[in-house]
Design an enzyme around this catalytic site. Structure first.
Site, PDB file in Angstrom:
ATOM      1  N   GLU A 181      38.959  38.897  40.544  1.00  0.00           N
ATOM      2  CA  GLU A 181      38.698  40.073  39.866  1.00  0.00           C
ATOM      3  C   GLU A 181      38.676  39.858  38.137  1.00  0.00           C
ATOM      4  O   GLU A 181      39.412  40.257  37.356  1.00  0.00           O
ATOM      5  CB  GLU A 181      39.842  41.010  40.122  1.00  0.00           C
ATOM      6  CG  GLU A 181      39.789  41.853  41.297  1.00  0.00           C
ATOM      7  CD  GLU A 181      38.571  42.816  41.557  1.00  0.00           C
ATOM      8  OE1 GLU A 181      38.020  43.266  40.442  1.00  0.00           O
ATOM      9  OE2 GLU A 181      38.391  43.362  42.569  1.00  0.00           O
TER      10      GLU A 181
HETATM   11  C1  LIG Z   1      39.096  34.329  48.303  1.00  0.00           C
HETATM   12  C2  LIG Z   1      37.914  34.567  47.074  1.00  0.00           C
HETATM   13  C3  LIG Z   1      37.262  35.979  47.161  1.00  0.00           C
HETATM   14  C4  LIG Z   1      36.411  36.298  46.159  1.00  0.00           C
HETATM   15  N1  LIG Z   1      35.957  37.606  46.313  1.00  0.00           N
HETATM   16  C5  LIG Z   1      34.758  37.923  45.260  1.00  0.00           C
HETATM   17  C6  LIG Z   1      34.196  39.292  45.430  1.00  0.00           C
HETATM   18  O1  LIG Z   1      34.398  39.904  46.637  1.00  0.00           O
HETATM   19  N2  LIG Z   1      33.389  39.519  44.491  1.00  0.00           N
HETATM   20  C7  LIG Z   1      32.875  38.815  43.601  1.00  0.00           C
HETATM   21  O2  LIG Z   1      31.969  39.117  42.837  1.00  0.00           O
HETATM   22  N3  LIG Z   1      33.618  37.322  43.368  1.00  0.00           N
HETATM   23  C8  LIG Z   1      34.695  37.245  44.274  1.00  0.00           C
HETATM   24  N4  LIG Z   1      35.114  35.859  44.119  1.00  0.00           N
HETATM   25  C9  LIG Z   1      34.796  34.853  43.146  1.00  0.00           C
HETATM   26  C10 LIG Z   1      35.869  35.083  42.143  1.00  0.00           C
HETATM   27  O3  LIG Z   1      35.730  36.397  41.361  1.00  0.00           O
HETATM   28  C11 LIG Z   1      35.538  34.009  41.091  1.00  0.00           C
HETATM   29  O4  LIG Z   1      36.094  32.714  41.854  1.00  0.00           O
HETATM   30  C12 LIG Z   1      36.329  33.915  39.835  1.00  0.00           C
HETATM   31  O5  LIG Z   1      35.864  34.995  38.873  1.00  0.00           O
HETATM   32  C13 LIG Z   1      36.470  32.700  38.942  1.00  0.00           C
HETATM   33  O6  LIG Z   1      35.152  32.039  38.817  1.00  0.00           O
HETATM   34  P1  LIG Z   1      34.745  30.624  39.126  1.00  0.00           P
HETATM   35  O7  LIG Z   1      35.015  30.304  40.631  1.00  0.00           O
HETATM   36  O8  LIG Z   1      33.229  30.436  38.939  1.00  0.00           O
HETATM   37  O9  LIG Z   1      35.529  29.782  38.181  1.00  0.00           O
HETATM   38  P2  LIG Z   1      35.225  29.207  36.918  1.00  0.00           P
HETATM   39  O10 LIG Z   1      34.619  30.276  36.063  1.00  0.00           O
HETATM   40  O11 LIG Z   1      34.438  27.895  37.155  1.00  0.00           O
HETATM   41  O12 LIG Z   1      36.607  29.006  36.265  1.00  0.00           O
HETATM   42  C14 LIG Z   1      37.206  27.649  36.298  1.00  0.00           C
HETATM   43  C15 LIG Z   1      38.550  27.659  35.309  1.00  0.00           C
HETATM   44  O13 LIG Z   1      37.921  27.944  34.007  1.00  0.00           O
HETATM   45  C16 LIG Z   1      38.474  28.715  33.321  1.00  0.00           C
HETATM   46  N5  LIG Z   1      37.189  29.687  32.577  1.00  0.00           N
HETATM   47  C17 LIG Z   1      35.996  29.641  32.798  1.00  0.00           C
HETATM   48  N6  LIG Z   1      35.284  30.395  31.867  1.00  0.00           N
HETATM   49  C18 LIG Z   1      36.230  30.310  30.540  1.00  0.00           C
HETATM   50  C19 LIG Z   1      35.877  30.534  29.583  1.00  0.00           C
HETATM   51  N7  LIG Z   1      34.513  30.943  28.950  1.00  0.00           N
HETATM   52  N8  LIG Z   1      36.908  30.502  28.537  1.00  0.00           N
HETATM   53  C20 LIG Z   1      38.266  30.006  28.984  1.00  0.00           C
HETATM   54  N9  LIG Z   1      38.495  29.514  30.188  1.00  0.00           N
HETATM   55  C21 LIG Z   1      37.278  29.636  31.231  1.00  0.00           C
HETATM   56  C22 LIG Z   1      38.877  29.980  34.487  1.00  0.00           C
HETATM   57  O14 LIG Z   1      39.706  30.759  33.789  1.00  0.00           O
HETATM   58  C23 LIG Z   1      39.358  29.232  35.509  1.00  0.00           C
HETATM   59  O15 LIG Z   1      40.771  28.777  35.227  1.00  0.00           O
HETATM   60  C24 LIG Z   1      35.876  35.467  45.160  1.00  0.00           C
HETATM   61  C25 LIG Z   1      36.653  34.283  45.087  1.00  0.00           C
HETATM   62  C26 LIG Z   1      37.501  33.817  46.168  1.00  0.00           C
HETATM   63  C27 LIG Z   1      38.218  32.340  46.114  1.00  0.00           C
END
Ligand SMILES: Cc1cc2nc3c(=O)[nH]c(=O)nc-3n(C[C@H](O)[C@H](O)[C@H](O)COP(=O)(O)OP(=O)(O)OC[C@H]3O[C@@H](n4cnc5c(N)ncnc54)[C@H](O)[C@@H]3O)c2cc1C
Length: 301
Positions: A181
């Protein structure tokens, strides 16, 4: 790591054709819908975090009462009582803030429906009007849960680390709430960015309010705070914390202007101040209502 009952998969839509009348909104406006879904998701996640936190708290209390060490129930140790108190405080705060926000949204929805909005449109607009509050609940709720399950594991001791006891599963499942989220980092930045937007569009007169506080502070000597606690002192502290947040927000906006959005460390701190102020106001309002209405019952069921 957790929530193993929920399968996590990527879904690809390639060359999918669907009737034009099935469009949920206008072309190119899907992102807005996605963002509105996130607002609802934020308050839902916060509310769900209360439920899981209460479950972990109940389990921890029961275990603390049953487990004996050095001839006493561990619940009689101050260190364990302190942990339970820290858990209860956060759950109380989170519950107060969630119900309060829910009430704001309900009232806004009712007002919009009275203006002729359909139920669906009123709900989207009302939740979006409280997008900042929903993001606050997402961040605080997931971090409240993180502390509660972590201390829950600690109270269970070695058994907390074992899958044979219930706390390990709660601990694993809780971890995702700070990630999905929108990660808590992104949500913290969103809180300030949404506030900046409201300030820039004139919806909230934050900079004027910040200047007013600054003037007040330079022209008036510091108010003498009455000794002691109680609701009056607590509300006075809240007022000061609001002023401190306004001044920090105002100074950062003025000094950094457009660069503020890039200064993430600053955004994180301002966001934490806003979160704490919002939670404290909800706690004091709920505690005051309970006191006035004489309904001080067991706070955690
Ligand atoms: C079990 C599970 C269920 C999920 N369910 C859904 C779902 O139903 N629908 C859906 O759409 N998604 C879903 N997701 C996806 C989830 O929303 C994303 O994994 C999450 O938003 C983080 O994105 P990312 O994994 O790409 O991490 P990244 O964006 O790669 O982030 C990695 C780290 O870098 C930080 N970061 C990234 N960008 C920035 C920035 N600009 N400035 C500062 N810090 C930053 C983040 O805070 C984090 O600490 C799910 C994920 C999991 C694991």
């Amino acid at each position: 790591m957790g929530i193993k009952g929920s399968s996590t998969r990527q879904v690809f839509f390639n060359d999918v054709r669907l009737p034009a009348e099935n469009m949920l909104g206008k072309r190119e406006e899907g992102f807005k819908i996605a963002l509105n879904v996130l607002n609802t998701g934020h308050i839902n996640l916060g509310a769900a975090a209360i439920g899981t936190s209460k479950r972990a708290f109940d389990l921890a209390v029961k275990y603390a009462l049953e487990r004996k060490q050095f001839g006493s129930s561990i619940s009689s140790f101050g260190a364990i009582q302190h942990k339970l108190a820290q858990m209860a405080v956060r759950i109380f705060a989170m519950e107060a803030a969630t119900y309060r926000t829910g009430q704001f949204i309900d009232e806004k929805m009712a007002a919009l429906e009275a203006e002729g909005f359909s139920v669906e449109k009123a709900e989207v607009a009302a939740v979006s009007a409280y997008g900042i509050e929903c993001a606050i609940l997402k961040v605080f709720g997931s971090e409240c849960l993180a502390l509660v399950v972590d201390e829950g594991v600690q109270i269970f001791g070695g058994m907390g680390f074992s899958e044979d006891a219930p706390m390990a599963r709660l601990y694993r499942n809780a971890r995702i709430t700070r990630i999905y989220e929108g990660t808590n980092e992104i949500n913290r930045m969103l809180i300030v960015e949404m506030l900046l937007k409201k300030s820039n569009t004139g919806e909230l007169e934050l900079l004027q309010a910040a200047k007013q506080v600054q003037k007040e502070l330079t022209s008036n000597p510091a108010e003498k705070r009455q000794a002691g606690g109680g609701p009056v002192a607590a509300f006075a502290i809240l007022k000061d914390l609001k002023k401190a947040t306004l001044i920090t927000f105002g100074a950062a906006s003025q000094r950094l202007a457009k660069k503020l959005k890039e200064e993430q460390e600053v955004l994180m701190h301002i966001s934490d101040m806003i979160i704490q102020v919002y939670l404290l106001e909800a706690v004091l309002t709920k505690a005051e209502n309970l006191r006035i209405n004489g309904e001080v019952k067991t706070l955690i069921t």
